[in-house]
Scaffold this motif. Structure first.
Motif, PDB file in Angstrom:
ATOM      1  N   UNK A 137       0.818  -1.209   0.000  1.00  7.96           N
ATOM      2  CA  UNK A 137       0.000   0.000   0.000  1.00  7.96           C
ATOM      3  C   UNK A 137       0.852   1.260   0.000  1.00  7.96           C
ATOM      4  N   UNK A 138       1.991   1.212   0.700  1.00 10.15           N
ATOM      5  CA  UNK A 138       2.883   2.367   0.710  1.00 10.15           C
ATOM      6  C   UNK A 138       3.447   2.622  -0.685  1.00 10.15           C
ATOM      7  N   UNK A 139       3.845   1.537  -1.347  1.00 14.31           N
ATOM      8  CA  UNK A 139       4.385   1.667  -2.703  1.00 14.31           C
ATOM      9  C   UNK A 139       3.306   2.156  -3.667  1.00 14.31           C
ATOM     10  N   UNK A 140       2.063   1.698  -3.425  1.00 11.39           N
ATOM     11  CA  UNK A 140       0.956   2.056  -4.312  1.00 11.39           C
ATOM     12  C   UNK A 140       0.307   3.378  -3.923  1.00 11.39           C
ATOM     13  N   UNK A 141       0.933   4.134  -3.021  1.00 10.54           N
ATOM     14  CA  UNK A 141       0.385   5.420  -2.593  1.00 10.54           C
ATOM     15  C   UNK A 141       1.413   6.511  -2.872  1.00 10.54           C
ATOM     16  N   UNK A 142       1.636   6.843  -4.149  1.00  9.84           N
ATOM     17  CA  UNK A 142       2.669   7.833  -4.486  1.00  9.84           C
ATOM     18  C   UNK A 142       2.172   9.267  -4.352  1.00  9.84           C
ATOM     19  N   UNK A 143       3.001  10.111  -3.787  1.00 13.15           N
ATOM     20  CA  UNK A 143       2.739  11.550  -3.769  1.00 13.15           C
ATOM     21  C   UNK A 143       3.514  12.140  -4.941  1.00 13.15           C
ATOM     22  N   UNK A 144       2.797  12.689  -5.928  1.00 10.32           N
ATOM     23  CA  UNK A 144       3.433  13.171  -7.159  1.00 10.32           C
ATOM     24  C   UNK A 144       3.397  14.691  -7.198  1.00 10.32           C
ATOM     25  N   UNK A 145       4.524  15.367  -6.924  1.00 14.49           N
ATOM     26  CA  UNK A 145       4.553  16.835  -7.010  1.00 14.49           C
ATOM     27  C   UNK A 145       4.353  17.282  -8.458  1.00 14.49           C
ATOM     28  N   UNK A 155      -5.455   7.189  -5.870  1.00 14.77           N
ATOM     29  CA  UNK A 155      -5.792   5.993  -5.101  1.00 14.77           C
ATOM     30  C   UNK A 155      -6.417   4.974  -6.035  1.00 14.77           C
ATOM     31  N   UNK A 156      -5.879   3.752  -5.989  1.00 10.86           N
ATOM     32  CA  UNK A 156      -6.315   2.710  -6.916  1.00 10.86           C
ATOM     33  C   UNK A 156      -6.599   1.429  -6.146  1.00 10.86           C
ATOM     34  N   UNK A 184      -4.094  16.971  -4.315  1.00 10.77           N
ATOM     35  CA  UNK A 184      -5.210  16.491  -5.127  1.00 10.77           C
ATOM     36  C   UNK A 184      -5.302  14.974  -4.957  1.00 10.77           C
ATOM     37  N   UNK A 185      -6.386  14.510  -4.412  1.00 14.56           N
ATOM     38  CA  UNK A 185      -6.592  13.074  -4.189  1.00 14.56           C
ATOM     39  C   UNK A 185      -7.590  12.573  -5.220  1.00 14.56           C
ATOM     40  N   UNK A 186      -7.087  11.766  -6.168  1.00 18.43           N
ATOM     41  CA  UNK A 186      -7.952  11.248  -7.219  1.00 18.43           C
ATOM     42  C   UNK A 186      -8.473   9.867  -6.826  1.00 18.43           C
ATOM     43  N   UNK A 187      -9.790   9.730  -6.731  1.00 18.62           N
ATOM     44  CA  UNK A 187     -10.407   8.475  -6.278  1.00 18.62           C
ATOM     45  C   UNK A 187     -11.105   7.739  -7.414  1.00 18.62           C
ATOM     46  N   UNK A 188     -10.852   8.156  -8.650  1.00 13.38           N
ATOM     47  CA  UNK A 188     -11.537   7.520  -9.781  1.00 13.38           C
ATOM     48  C   UNK A 188     -11.122   6.068  -9.960  1.00 13.38           C
ATOM     49  N   UNK A 189      -9.943   5.676  -9.411  1.00 12.13           N
ATOM     50  CA  UNK A 189      -9.464   4.308  -9.561  1.00 12.13           C
ATOM     51  C   UNK A 189      -9.854   3.370  -8.437  1.00 12.13           C
ATOM     52  N   UNK A 219     -12.623  12.799  -9.323  1.00 12.62           N
ATOM     53  CA  UNK A 219     -13.059  11.471  -9.738  1.00 12.62           C
ATOM     54  C   UNK A 219     -14.122  10.859  -8.863  1.00 12.62           C
ATOM     55  N   UNK A 220     -14.832  11.690  -8.074  1.00 12.16           N
ATOM     56  CA  UNK A 220     -15.910  11.151  -7.232  1.00 12.16           C
ATOM     57  C   UNK A 220     -17.113  10.818  -8.107  1.00 12.16           C
ATOM     58  N   UNK A 221     -17.478   9.554  -8.106  1.00 10.85           N
ATOM     59  CA  UNK A 221     -18.596   9.103  -8.929  1.00 10.85           C
ATOM     60  C   UNK A 221     -19.910   9.299  -8.176  1.00 10.85           C
ATOM     61  N   UNK A 222     -21.022   9.375  -8.909  1.00  8.41           N
ATOM     62  CA  UNK A 222     -22.321   9.594  -8.260  1.00  8.41           C
ATOM     63  C   UNK A 222     -22.639   8.563  -7.180  1.00  8.41           C
ATOM     64  N   UNK A 223     -22.179   7.295  -7.389  1.00  3.34           N
ATOM     65  CA  UNK A 223     -22.463   6.259  -6.394  1.00  3.34           C
ATOM     66  C   UNK A 223     -21.827   6.580  -5.050  1.00  3.34           C
ATOM     67  N   UNK A 224     -20.602   7.154  -5.088  1.00  2.00           N
ATOM     68  CA  UNK A 224     -19.912   7.500  -3.849  1.00  2.00           C
ATOM     69  C   UNK A 224     -20.611   8.645  -3.144  1.00  2.00           C
TER      70      UNK A 224
END
Length: 253
Positions: A137-145, A155-156, A184-189, A219-224
């Protein structure tokens, strides 16, 4: 022929002698009462064999598993059904807990119809699995400047209770040293859309605000959004934009 000539007491004694040589922690119980445990079980549970005879076997298990254990005992007692291998957590008599694989099947213990339960300690294995999951999870949680004071966090995957707890720990650590004003936290994934995800967005917002960093969710979908309403989480307190491109454009303009 020999088995037919053995008395119930002889059969029980033969069972005890065989079980004592087993390295598998073994417990025999009937009507929830412990009739016998072998030395391997006594050593594992940090107790003496005679000290637990007569005790309620259900008390060995942690509270969150007891209803399931009671049902397995019922099926084993009334229907003589073999219990499938399951993972559970048990109390030991030194106050510690252990994670175990549990296997149960009906046996004849002397004159008593009973259930034999065998446990295998998997505590170290499960701890290793948790460490590997956390590392993943740490590897899959990159902070990209992407600009001064601005970074993106995609977040995937699936987000369950365990992962949200890890993310709430990982993200504040990862932003240190970046001198961010906006994240910016993208939750579309994210695969699953449920109350756990909705609550996570609210919690991480509160934590990051304490660190002086503003979050923008994309990336917040209507279901969320619907799940958030059902969970009575006020999304009006969150800053949201349709996608990462829009967020970057607004924050850098």
């Amino acid at each position: 022929m020999l088995q037919n000539k053995l008395s119930s007491r002889d059969k029980e004694e033969m069972y005890r002698q065989i079980a004592e040589y087993s390295f598998e922690p073994t417990i025999v119980h009937s009507q929830q009462k412990i009739l016998y445990i072998n030395k391997a079980a006594a050593d594992f549970f940090k107790t003496q064999q005679e000290a637990v005879v007569g005790a309620n076997v259900v008390d060995i298990f942690t509270e969150d598993y007891r209803e399931m254990i009671l049902e397995r005992i019922r099926l084993g007692t009334e229907e003589r059904q073999v219990g499938e291998l399951m993972e559970t957590t048990v109390h030991r008599f030194d106050g510690t807990t252990a994670e175990v694989d549990l296997y149960c099947h009906p046996v004849q213990f002397g004159e008593t119809e009973a259930i034999q339960s065998i446990v295998r300690d998997i505590t170290n294995l499960k701890e290793t699995e948790r460490k590997l999951t956390k590392l993943k999870n740490e590897i899959a949680t990159p902070i990209v400047p992407i600009a001064d004071g601005i970074a993106v966090l995609p977040l995937v995957g699936s987000v369950d209770g365990d992962r949200t707890n890890q993310l709430l720990e990982i993200i504040p650590k990862k932003v240190q040293g970046h001198q961010l004003e906006w994240l910016i936290v993208d939750v579309s994934g994210i695969y699953n859309i449920d109350e756990v995800v909705a609550e996570f967005l609210y919690k991480i917002t509160s934590i990051m605000q304490l660190l002086g960093i503003q979050l923008v969710f994309t990336g917040i979908r209507p279901e969320l959004a619907q799940k958030a309403v059902e969970s009575r989480i006020d999304f009006a307190q969150l800053t949201t934009m349709s996608n990462v491109k829009e967020a970057i454009k607004r924050l850098t303009s």
